[in-house]
Scaffold this active site. Structure first.
Site, PDB file in Angstrom:
ATOM      1  N   HIS A  24     -30.500 -31.969  -6.666  1.00 49.74           N
ATOM      2  CA  HIS A  24     -30.564 -31.842  -8.123  1.00 49.74           C
ATOM      3  C   HIS A  24     -29.143 -31.653  -8.645  1.00 49.74           C
ATOM      4  CE1 HIS A  24     -32.730 -29.717 -11.767  1.00 49.74           C
ATOM      5  NE2 HIS A  24     -31.661 -30.393 -12.154  1.00 49.74           N
ATOM      6  N   HIS A  26     -26.826 -33.649 -11.675  1.00 50.59           N
ATOM      7  CA  HIS A  26     -26.637 -34.716 -12.671  1.00 50.59           C
ATOM      8  C   HIS A  26     -25.188 -35.131 -12.522  1.00 50.59           C
ATOM      9  CE1 HIS A  26     -30.419 -33.643 -14.787  1.00 50.59           C
ATOM     10  NE2 HIS A  26     -30.145 -32.459 -14.276  1.00 50.59           N
ATOM     11  N   HIS A 204     -37.997 -32.888 -14.274  1.00 53.86           N
ATOM     12  CA  HIS A 204     -37.696 -31.514 -14.691  1.00 53.86           C
ATOM     13  C   HIS A 204     -38.955 -30.946 -15.348  1.00 53.86           C
ATOM     14  CE1 HIS A 204     -33.584 -32.688 -14.034  1.00 53.86           C
ATOM     15  NE2 HIS A 204     -33.062 -31.617 -14.599  1.00 53.86           N
ATOM     16  N   GLU A 207     -38.320 -25.444 -16.671  1.00 53.29           N
ATOM     17  CA  GLU A 207     -36.973 -24.864 -16.809  1.00 53.29           C
ATOM     18  C   GLU A 207     -37.008 -24.000 -18.075  1.00 53.29           C
ATOM     19  OE1 GLU A 207     -33.896 -27.705 -17.786  1.00 53.29           O
ATOM     20  OE2 GLU A 207     -32.261 -26.329 -17.244  1.00 53.29           O
ATOM     21  N   ASP A 285     -27.072 -28.584 -10.296  1.00 53.34           N
ATOM     22  CA  ASP A 285     -27.445 -29.084 -11.626  1.00 53.34           C
ATOM     23  C   ASP A 285     -26.265 -29.788 -12.302  1.00 53.34           C
ATOM     24  OD1 ASP A 285     -29.349 -29.590 -13.561  1.00 53.34           O
ATOM     25  OD2 ASP A 285     -29.372 -27.566 -14.407  1.00 53.34           O
ATOM     26  N   ASP A 286     -25.388 -29.025 -12.946  1.00 52.28           N
ATOM     27  CA  ASP A 286     -24.224 -29.591 -13.656  1.00 52.28           C
ATOM     28  C   ASP A 286     -23.009 -28.725 -13.309  1.00 52.28           C
ATOM     29  OD1 ASP A 286     -25.623 -31.607 -15.536  1.00 52.28           O
ATOM     30  OD2 ASP A 286     -26.765 -29.772 -15.780  1.00 52.28           O
TER      31      ASP A 286
END
Ligand code: ADE
Ligand code: ZN
Length: 349
Positions: A24, A26, A204, A207, A285-286
């Site tokens: 996961h 991005h 997703h 969240e 994630d980011d």
């Protein structure tokens, strides 16, 4: 074999050394401010922040949407195929340093095609980086195309059609962007088509959205993993279902704290869910926006949650391998390496 007795002061070296998969990430969320400024200068784009420091100082988020606004603005510097390649190669260099053996990269084509960037530039740039990650570092990597859930299902269908000439370069589809008010049901038909095409399915859910969105991701979209999913703990029946089915959850701890899903890391529920038998994996994630790559996520949760043991470290790495879409032959090799690393640590602990 149990690794619970490995001394806690040996754990940080183990967290670094153990082979792990990232499921996961991005890839647009790995754009560091320095690269945003370099690409903006190259492509003649004026940013609304005067410097790298000013941009980084703006990374104080109150919720998912406050982050997404900056994230989409940052991604607007990506124009040419080589920009996508450079972004992904910078991530793979970090992934290699964190002993990531396999990575499944989310990308958001609509963010780029809406600005006139050709689909081919996006996918071919990323695919070239995946091939070079294998050649340079032995990292196995694949791409998952995400539909933006704040846009319409018709836009998702158009995106799928535009991506199909590059079908060989991506293994699956996901669903991301603003969750509240955009339930999985909105994308039922496009995901049915993706399933029929043989694409792997993730989304997703849970969240910021309610547990009901996790259920509809399972029952309507037929996902093979849930991205985030941490709000499942509000529904004990759902928690049991996730445990019984060993449905993987790709949890992103630093993201969850940065986006105020949990106020502090000490309050994160991942250890409780892991000990309840759910297939929890850790992910970044980011990472450029949330203060760390995958290893930093491991370090942060082990520092904050004293109930996590060496056995849990092994389980989290093992889950990441099991929950990946990598070929079974590769998984067998990574599991053997993982056990070897932990057996050695146990012998010297
Ligand atoms: N896009 C990038 N990061 C995201 C996140 N944490 N949730 C939803 N969409 C995203
Ligand atoms: Zn995400």
């Amino acid at each position: 074999m149990t690794y619970a007795t490995i001394a806690r002061n040996h754990l940080s070296a183990l967290l670094a050394r153990m082979p792990k998969a990232e499921l996961h990430i991005h890839i647009e969320g790995s754009l560091e401010p320095e690269l945003i400024f370099a690409l903006a200068a190259k492509n003649g784009i004026t940013l609304s922040y005067p410097s790298v420091e000013a941009l980084r100082a703006a990374y104080a988020f109150t919720d998912l949407q406050s982050f997404l606004d900056l994230y989409y603005a940052g991604a607007s510097v990506l124009i040419e195929e080589d920009d996508f390649y450079r972004m992904a190669m910078a991530y793979f260099a970090r992934a290699h340093a964190d002993h990531i053996v396999h990575a499944e990269l989310f990308f958001d084509p609509q963010t780029h095609t809406e600005r006139g960037v050709p689909m081919g530039a996006v996918i071919q740039g990323l695919a070239r980086a995946c091939a070079d990650a294998k050649a340079h570092w032995g990292i196995s990597a694949s791409l998952i195309l995400c539909f933006l859930r704040h846009l319409s299902e018709a836009s998702a269908f158009d995106t799928l059609e535009a991506a199909l000439p590059y079908r060989a370069h991506f293994i699956g589809v996901g669903l991301d962007s603003g969750e509240r008010g955009n339930p999985p049901e909105k994308f039922a038909r496009v995901f049915a088509k993706c399933r029929a095409l043989g694409l792997r399915i993730v989304a997703h859910a849970g969240e910021e959205g309610p547990p009901a969105y996790i259920e509809s991701a399972l029952d309507v979209l037929h996902v093979e993993r849930i991205d985030h999913g941490v709000r499942c703990s509000e529904d004990p029946v759902l928690v049991q279902r996730l445990a019984d089915s060993r449905m993987p959850l790709t949890v992103c701890p630093l993201s969850n704290v940065k986006l105020c899903v949990f106020n502090t890391m000490q309050e994160h529920n991942l250890a409780t869910l892991l000990h309840a038998g759910l297939c929890i994996t850790l992910n970044s994630d980011d990472p450029a926006y949330f203060g760390g790559y995958l290893l930093s996520n491991f370090e942060a949760v082990f520092a904050a949650l004293p109930e996590l043991s060496g056995q849990d470290a092994w389980q989290l790495a093992r889950n990441s391998i099991d929950a990946s879409f990598a070929p079974e032959a590769d998984k067998v090799l990574w599991r053997t390496t993982l056990d070897h690393v932990f057996d050695q640590a146990l012998a010297t602990s």
